[in-house]
Design a protein around this motif. Structure first.
Motif, mmCIF file in Angstrom:
data_model
loop_
_atom_site.group_PDB
_atom_site.id
_atom_site.type_symbol
_atom_site.label_atom_id
_atom_site.label_comp_id
_atom_site.label_asym_id
_atom_site.label_seq_id
_atom_site.Cartn_x
_atom_site.Cartn_y
_atom_site.Cartn_z
ATOM 1 N N ARG A 231 0.822 -1.207 0.000
ATOM 2 C CA ARG A 231 0.000 0.000 0.000
ATOM 3 C C ARG A 231 0.861 1.264 0.000
ATOM 4 N NH1 ARG A 231 -4.919 0.922 -0.588
ATOM 5 N NH2 ARG A 231 -5.504 1.777 1.428
ATOM 6 N N LYS A 232 2.160 1.090 -0.027
ATOM 7 C CA LYS A 232 3.121 2.202 -0.047
ATOM 8 C C LYS A 232 2.994 3.096 1.192
ATOM 9 C CE LYS A 232 4.348 2.533 -4.836
ATOM 10 N NZ LYS A 232 3.323 1.849 -5.631
ATOM 11 N N ILE A 233 2.538 2.513 2.305
ATOM 12 C CA ILE A 233 2.501 3.283 3.543
ATOM 13 C C ILE A 233 3.889 3.307 4.158
ATOM 14 C CG2 ILE A 233 1.594 3.267 5.903
ATOM 15 C CD1 ILE A 233 -1.056 2.559 4.710
ATOM 16 N N VAL A 234 4.604 2.202 4.031
ATOM 17 C CA VAL A 234 6.025 2.263 4.374
ATOM 18 C C VAL A 234 6.813 2.022 3.093
ATOM 19 C CG1 VAL A 234 5.530 1.376 6.664
ATOM 20 C CG2 VAL A 234 6.370 -0.172 4.936
ATOM 21 N N ARG A 235 7.948 2.732 2.978
ATOM 22 C CA ARG A 235 8.819 2.487 1.820
ATOM 23 C C ARG A 235 9.626 1.227 2.079
ATOM 24 N NH1 ARG A 235 10.060 7.454 -0.791
ATOM 25 N NH2 ARG A 235 8.360 8.895 -0.368
ATOM 26 N N TRP A 236 10.034 0.574 1.001
ATOM 27 C CA TRP A 236 10.726 -0.707 1.173
ATOM 28 C C TRP A 236 12.108 -0.542 1.767
ATOM 29 C CZ3 TRP A 236 15.349 -1.205 -1.305
ATOM 30 C CH2 TRP A 236 15.588 -0.309 -2.363
ATOM 31 N N GLN A 237 12.695 0.675 1.689
ATOM 32 C CA GLN A 237 14.101 0.812 2.084
ATOM 33 C C GLN A 237 14.344 0.444 3.542
ATOM 34 O OE1 GLN A 237 12.584 3.110 0.216
ATOM 35 N NE2 GLN A 237 13.927 3.697 -1.470
ATOM 36 N N ILE A 238 13.414 0.863 4.435
ATOM 37 C CA ILE A 238 13.694 0.620 5.855
ATOM 38 C C ILE A 238 13.563 -0.865 6.208
ATOM 39 C CG2 ILE A 238 12.961 1.142 8.211
ATOM 40 C CD1 ILE A 238 12.343 3.947 7.293
ATOM 41 N N PRO A 239 12.422 -1.543 5.870
ATOM 42 C CA PRO A 239 12.367 -2.976 6.194
ATOM 43 C C PRO A 239 13.522 -3.757 5.560
ATOM 44 C CG PRO A 239 10.220 -2.208 5.466
ATOM 45 C CD PRO A 239 11.154 -1.076 5.287
ATOM 46 N N PHE A 240 13.820 -3.429 4.294
ATOM 47 C CA PHE A 240 14.916 -4.122 3.619
ATOM 48 C C PHE A 240 16.221 -3.876 4.359
ATOM 49 C CE2 PHE A 240 18.470 -3.906 0.650
ATOM 50 C CZ PHE A 240 18.428 -5.188 0.125
ATOM 51 N N GLY A 241 16.448 -2.611 4.742
ATOM 52 C CA GLY A 241 17.689 -2.282 5.435
ATOM 53 C C GLY A 241 17.807 -3.021 6.752
ATOM 54 N N VAL A 242 16.715 -3.041 7.539
ATOM 55 C CA VAL A 242 16.773 -3.707 8.841
ATOM 56 C C VAL A 242 17.084 -5.182 8.665
ATOM 57 C CG1 VAL A 242 15.438 -4.358 10.870
ATOM 58 C CG2 VAL A 242 15.201 -2.076 9.943
ATOM 59 N N LEU A 243 16.356 -5.832 7.728
ATOM 60 C CA LEU A 243 16.551 -7.276 7.578
ATOM 61 C C LEU A 243 17.940 -7.572 7.033
ATOM 62 C CD1 LEU A 243 13.024 -8.285 6.261
ATOM 63 C CD2 LEU A 243 13.926 -8.406 8.577
ATOM 64 N N ALA A 244 18.399 -6.760 6.049
ATOM 65 C CA ALA A 244 19.732 -7.003 5.493
ATOM 66 C C ALA A 244 20.798 -6.738 6.557
ATOM 67 C CB ALA A 244 19.964 -6.113 4.272
ATOM 68 N N GLY A 245 20.622 -5.654 7.318
ATOM 69 C CA GLY A 245 21.620 -5.315 8.326
ATOM 70 C C GLY A 245 21.746 -6.379 9.392
ATOM 71 N N LEU A 246 20.649 -7.096 9.644
ATOM 72 C CA LEU A 246 20.703 -8.172 10.636
ATOM 73 C C LEU A 246 21.178 -9.479 10.009
ATOM 74 C CD1 LEU A 246 20.033 -9.432 13.396
ATOM 75 C CD2 LEU A 246 17.708 -9.693 12.621
ATOM 76 N N LEU A 247 20.619 -9.823 8.834
ATOM 77 C CA LEU A 247 20.844 -11.163 8.299
ATOM 78 C C LEU A 247 22.215 -11.308 7.646
ATOM 79 C CD1 LEU A 247 17.314 -11.964 6.880
ATOM 80 C CD2 LEU A 247 18.326 -12.563 9.072
ATOM 81 N N ILE A 248 22.768 -10.222 7.091
ATOM 82 C CA ILE A 248 24.069 -10.366 6.439
ATOM 83 C C ILE A 248 25.157 -10.705 7.464
ATOM 84 C CG2 ILE A 248 25.857 -9.151 5.146
ATOM 85 C CD1 ILE A 248 23.564 -7.794 3.584
ATOM 86 N N PRO A 249 25.317 -9.918 8.554
ATOM 87 C CA PRO A 249 26.323 -10.334 9.541
ATOM 88 C C PRO A 249 26.005 -11.683 10.172
ATOM 89 C CG PRO A 249 25.124 -8.408 10.323
ATOM 90 C CD PRO A 249 24.745 -8.611 8.904
ATOM 91 N N ALA A 250 24.705 -11.944 10.445
ATOM 92 C CA ALA A 250 24.345 -13.231 11.038
ATOM 93 C C ALA A 250 24.719 -14.368 10.096
ATOM 94 C CB ALA A 250 22.852 -13.259 11.355
ATOM 95 N N GLY A 251 24.433 -14.169 8.791
ATOM 96 C CA GLY A 251 24.736 -15.197 7.809
ATOM 97 C C GLY A 251 26.217 -15.439 7.673
ATOM 98 N N VAL A 252 26.998 -14.344 7.622
ATOM 99 C CA VAL A 252 28.456 -14.490 7.460
ATOM 100 C C VAL A 252 29.045 -15.228 8.656
ATOM 101 C CG1 VAL A 252 30.616 -13.201 7.380
ATOM 102 C CG2 VAL A 252 28.694 -12.483 5.976
ATOM 103 N N MET A 253 28.626 -14.821 9.879
ATOM 104 C CA MET A 253 29.169 -15.468 11.067
ATOM 105 C C MET A 253 28.762 -16.936 11.114
ATOM 106 S SD MET A 253 30.811 -13.129 12.652
ATOM 107 C CE MET A 253 30.906 -12.605 14.350
ATOM 108 N N TYR A 254 27.512 -17.228 10.745
ATOM 109 C CA TYR A 254 27.030 -18.607 10.796
ATOM 110 C C TYR A 254 27.738 -19.448 9.745
ATOM 111 C CZ TYR A 254 23.695 -22.455 11.007
ATOM 112 O OH TYR A 254 23.110 -23.691 11.152
ATOM 113 N N PHE A 255 28.018 -18.824 8.596
ATOM 114 C CA PHE A 255 28.688 -19.557 7.515
ATOM 115 C C PHE A 255 30.077 -19.993 7.953
ATOM 116 C CE2 PHE A 255 31.435 -19.534 3.755
ATOM 117 C CZ PHE A 255 30.793 -20.505 2.996
ATOM 118 N N PHE A 256 30.782 -19.097 8.653
ATOM 119 C CA PHE A 256 32.156 -19.438 9.029
ATOM 120 C C PHE A 256 32.228 -20.285 10.281
ATOM 121 C CE2 PHE A 256 33.196 -15.858 6.227
ATOM 122 C CZ PHE A 256 34.111 -16.516 5.443
#
Lengths: 351, 193
Positions: A231-256
């Motif tokens: 509905r374009k009430i929230v822009r995608w940038q913030i949810p995407f940023g939050v999830l990426a900011g959490l999952l990328i470090p979590a993924g890298v650490m879990y991978f290693f």
């Protein structure tokens, strides 16, 4: 070439604040129902108490400042604050904890800054952090989610209401009998006691990815969140940023090192991750205002959530991460000022 | 290397000198009215802090300890700090007269910034070596600079906000500083060795 013509009415989101806040409240309904199903009727009580005190705080501040009380109450922003608080608090919370959080959120975090549109900090998270620091005992009393295969006492509506209002549990029950570690707590302390993630996964509170119950609440929250994005009430940038900011470090650490780090799926489906990404971080007042700024703001929140969960002493860092990035927003906006239309992009001159 | 990172995370975030230890509040409230002044003050304080923690360590280790003059520690450190502030003031006046005008009285005031004396005394208390002392001073300065700059940007926004009359100015700034301090409690527990 023929273009298909469509007739009115077109469904477009309106830009007005009350409509927007109402849609946010509707989008929270699936998550609220799931929360009640898994954690019992305490959520409804918390919501009612928070709503009452938020409304009272809002009305008191507006009348003290000699402004219209109806105008402030009819924009529903205080109700969104109350709803977010109810999601953040444990299902069993004494009424005065909820009231403290609600009054701090509305009176200090919102109205002392000038009311809706001026608050630097997200009111709901400010209220939550205050009670988290002031009343840690009550804020850590989480009950187990409803899980069919575990024999476990569920409080009835009467017992929940009695605890909420008087702080007394039924005579035959002690706190230890009903309180459980949250999945985030269990994993955080387990990993610090040198147990492996796989070993901890067999803990009965943990489901496919996150905690049982928690992951389903997460799914229902994501439905509401996806609707808000569509509905374009929230822009995608913030949810995407939050999830990426959490999952990328979590993924890298879990991978290693998958033994001593929780999986990204666990981080995504535990605690307040999804609620934060779609409903808390996206508060249009306290978030960054340019698209680039929103992305930086979201990424910062996500990474801080990861850092607090991984290295900090609090099990979930959502509220702290949001407040920390809230205070960085003016600086982010300052650095990501979009160029003025028609002017060539050039280095910002010092004033 | 890990030690250095831990000291930096510890001083910049976990035990931030302004928001957690509550040192150096005077410049925090005084020079945060706008971002440029805050940045300039941060740089000047960072320079003084790093310099004075190095000088303080050398003075303590090679003068006060051999001569058994530990009781003169506070006065000696104040002297070292005053000297490095004087040096900074001369440098700022020479290199950037504009910044000198913006900061004005606040550069000499670095001498009375309790964070600077705090760093020197904490270094002695923690019995850190030379490198640790300098890193500790630098981390303290970086943490100071971080929150001062962020706070400066926040205060520019507060000036435009419709704050109730009794809370305008310093009152709302102090409330905001309190909220920032609450938020920084989220870092507690990090940087454990």
């Amino acid at each position: 070439m023929e273009f298909e013509r469509r007739d009115a009415p077109f469904v477009t989101p309106s830009g007005s604040v009350p409509d927007m806040m109402r849609e946010v409240l509707y989008a929270l309904i699936p998550a609220g129902l799931a929360y009640v199903w898994y954690f019992g009727p305490g959520f409804i009580l918390n919501l009612l108490i928070a709503a009452a005190f938020c409304a009272a705080g809002e009305a008191a501040m507006q009348s003290l400042r000699g402004r219209s009380v109806e105008a402030a109450l009819s924009d529903y922003s205080a109700m969104v604050t109350a709803a977010l608080l109810a999601f953040a608090l444990p299902a069993l919370t004494p009424w005065w904890v909820t009231a403290t959080a609600a009054l701090f959120a509305i009176v200090v975090a919102k109205h002392l800054y000038g009311g809706l549109g001026f608050n630097i900090f997200n009111p709901a998270m400010a209220g939550y952090v205050v009670v988290l620091i002031a009343f840690p005992l009550h804020m850590n009393l989480w009950t187990a989610p409803r899980m069919g295969d575990i024999d476990y006492h569920y409080l009835t509506f009467y017992e929940t209401a009695r605890y909420t209002l008087t702080g007394a549990l039924p005579d035959y029950l002690a706190f230890d009998a009903i309180s459980r570690a949250t999945p985030l707590d269990a994993i955080q302390s387990g990993l610090r006691n040198l147990r492996t993630f796989d070993e901890l996964r067999s803990y009965p509170l943990l489901g496919d990815f996150g905690g049982r119950g928690w992951e389903w609440i997460g799914n229902f929250t994501a439905i509401g969140g996806a609707w808000l994005v569509l509905r374009k009430i929230v822009r995608w940038q913030i949810p995407f940023g939050v999830l990426a900011g959490l999952l990328i470090p979590a993924g890298v650490m879990y991978f290693f090192d998958s033994a001593t780090h929780a999986s990204p799926g666990f981080h995504l489906f535990s605690g307040g991750t999804i609620l934060c990404a779609f409903f808390i971080a996206t508060d249009p007042v306290s978030a960054a205002t340019s698209n680039r700024g929103r992305l930086i703001y979201g990424l910062g929140i996500g990474f801080l959530i990861y850092a607090i969960r991984r290295w900090g002493s609090y099990a979930d860092g959502v509220a702290f991460a949001v407040l920390l990035m809230n205070m960085a927003v003016p600086a982010i906006d300052y650095l990501t000022k979009p160029p003025i239309v028609g002017h060539p992009r050039k280095r910002r001159e010092t004033r | 290397m890990t030690d250095i990172i831990l000291i930096l995370v510890g001083t910049v975030l976990v035990n931030n000198f302004v928001l957690v230890r509550f040192l150096g509040l005077c410049p925090f409230m005084g020079v945060s009215r706008n971002v440029e002044a805050a940045l300039g003050m941060s740089l000047a304080t960072a320079f003084v802090l790093t310099l004075s923690s190095a000088a303080g360590y050398l003075l303590h280790q090679y003068v006060l300890v051999p001569l058994d003059l530990g009781y003169l520690r506070t006065i000696a450190f104040i002297l070292v700090i005053a000297a490095s502030v004087q040096l900074t003031e001369l440098m700022v006046r020479r290199l950037s007269p504009l910044l000198d005008q913006v900061l004005g009285i606040f550069i000499p005031l670095i001498a009375t910034n309790c964070a600077v004396l705090g760093v020197a005394l904490l270094n002695v208390q923690q019995a850190s070596g030379f490198v640790e002392s300098v890193i500790f001073g630098f981390g303290a300065a970086a943490g100071f600079a971080l929150v001062l700059t962020v706070f400066g940007a926040v205060r520019e926004r507060l000036d435009a906000a419709d704050v109730p009359l009794p809370f305008r100015g310093t009152a709302i700034a102090l409330i905001t500083a309190g909220m920032m301090s609450l938020a920084f409690m989220g870092f507690s527990g990090m940087a454990r060795p």
